[in-house]
Scaffold this motif. Sequence first.
Motif, mmCIF file in Angstrom:
data_model
loop_
_atom_site.group_PDB
_atom_site.id
_atom_site.type_symbol
_atom_site.label_atom_id
_atom_site.label_comp_id
_atom_site.label_asym_id
_atom_site.label_seq_id
_atom_site.Cartn_x
_atom_site.Cartn_y
_atom_site.Cartn_z
ATOM 1 N N GLU A 1 0.819 -1.212 0.000
ATOM 2 C CA GLU A 1 0.000 0.000 0.000
ATOM 3 C C GLU A 1 0.856 1.267 0.000
ATOM 4 O O GLU A 1 0.540 2.241 -0.684
ATOM 5 C CB GLU A 1 -0.944 -0.003 1.202
ATOM 6 C CG GLU A 1 -2.045 -1.039 1.082
ATOM 7 C CD GLU A 1 -2.848 -1.207 2.362
ATOM 8 O OE1 GLU A 1 -2.666 -0.424 3.311
ATOM 9 O OE2 GLU A 1 -3.659 -2.147 2.407
ATOM 10 N N TYR A 2 1.948 1.256 0.754
ATOM 11 C CA TYR A 2 2.828 2.422 0.834
ATOM 12 C C TYR A 2 3.458 2.726 -0.530
ATOM 13 O O TYR A 2 3.459 3.864 -0.994
ATOM 14 C CB TYR A 2 3.913 2.183 1.882
ATOM 15 C CG TYR A 2 4.881 3.330 2.024
ATOM 16 C CD1 TYR A 2 4.543 4.456 2.763
ATOM 17 C CD2 TYR A 2 6.137 3.288 1.429
ATOM 18 C CE1 TYR A 2 5.422 5.521 2.903
ATOM 19 C CE2 TYR A 2 7.028 4.337 1.561
ATOM 20 C CZ TYR A 2 6.670 5.447 2.298
ATOM 21 O OH TYR A 2 7.538 6.496 2.428
ATOM 22 N N ILE A 3 3.969 1.696 -1.175
ATOM 23 C CA ILE A 3 4.628 1.887 -2.468
ATOM 24 C C ILE A 3 3.613 2.187 -3.560
ATOM 25 O O ILE A 3 3.860 3.004 -4.451
ATOM 26 C CB ILE A 3 5.482 0.652 -2.827
ATOM 27 C CG1 ILE A 3 6.626 0.508 -1.819
ATOM 28 C CG2 ILE A 3 6.024 0.743 -4.250
ATOM 29 C CD1 ILE A 3 7.399 -0.771 -1.943
ATOM 30 N N GLU A 4 2.451 1.556 -3.469
ATOM 31 C CA GLU A 4 1.419 1.722 -4.491
ATOM 32 C C GLU A 4 0.966 3.175 -4.641
ATOM 33 O O GLU A 4 0.597 3.602 -5.732
ATOM 34 C CB GLU A 4 0.220 0.837 -4.153
ATOM 35 C CG GLU A 4 -0.847 0.803 -5.217
ATOM 36 C CD GLU A 4 -1.974 -0.131 -4.856
ATOM 37 O OE1 GLU A 4 -2.466 -0.816 -5.765
ATOM 38 O OE2 GLU A 4 -2.361 -0.171 -3.666
ATOM 39 N N THR A 5 1.032 3.935 -3.545
ATOM 40 C CA THR A 5 0.631 5.341 -3.576
ATOM 41 C C THR A 5 1.421 6.118 -4.633
ATOM 42 O O THR A 5 0.864 6.932 -5.362
ATOM 43 C CB THR A 5 0.852 5.984 -2.193
ATOM 44 O OG1 THR A 5 0.132 5.243 -1.231
ATOM 45 C CG2 THR A 5 0.397 7.426 -2.169
ATOM 46 N N ASP A 6 2.717 5.853 -4.719
ATOM 47 C CA ASP A 6 3.584 6.565 -5.664
ATOM 48 C C ASP A 6 3.840 5.799 -6.952
ATOM 49 O O ASP A 6 4.089 6.409 -7.993
ATOM 50 C CB ASP A 6 4.933 6.885 -5.015
ATOM 51 C CG ASP A 6 4.820 7.904 -3.910
ATOM 52 O OD1 ASP A 6 3.978 8.809 -4.021
ATOM 53 O OD2 ASP A 6 5.575 7.787 -2.927
ATOM 54 N N ASN A 7 3.844 4.466 -6.867
ATOM 55 C CA ASN A 7 4.234 3.685 -8.033
ATOM 56 C C ASN A 7 3.534 2.322 -8.018
ATOM 57 O O ASN A 7 4.095 1.333 -7.544
ATOM 58 C CB ASN A 7 5.759 3.519 -8.036
ATOM 59 C CG ASN A 7 6.279 2.993 -9.348
ATOM 60 O OD1 ASN A 7 5.578 2.337 -10.096
ATOM 61 N ND2 ASN A 7 7.547 3.262 -9.607
#
Length: 60
Positions: free
Chosen positions: A18-24
């Motif tokens: 979820e953390y990474i998905e926000t940006d990429n």
Amino acid sequence: MELFWTLKATDNRDEIHEYIETDNPSAALALDEFFSARALLICSITRTATGSVVCPAPGS
């Protein structure tokens, strides 16, 4: 060998995704697929009678 994801590990994996998905989003998916592939590799590693570690060739 069987590998079980603990609840904490699953939660951590979800949080990372979820953390990474926000940006990429594509990187988040690639990392999640990498985690899955590494877990399968761990399960496929065997030891010989002499204790040597044997990993199957990729794709086998």
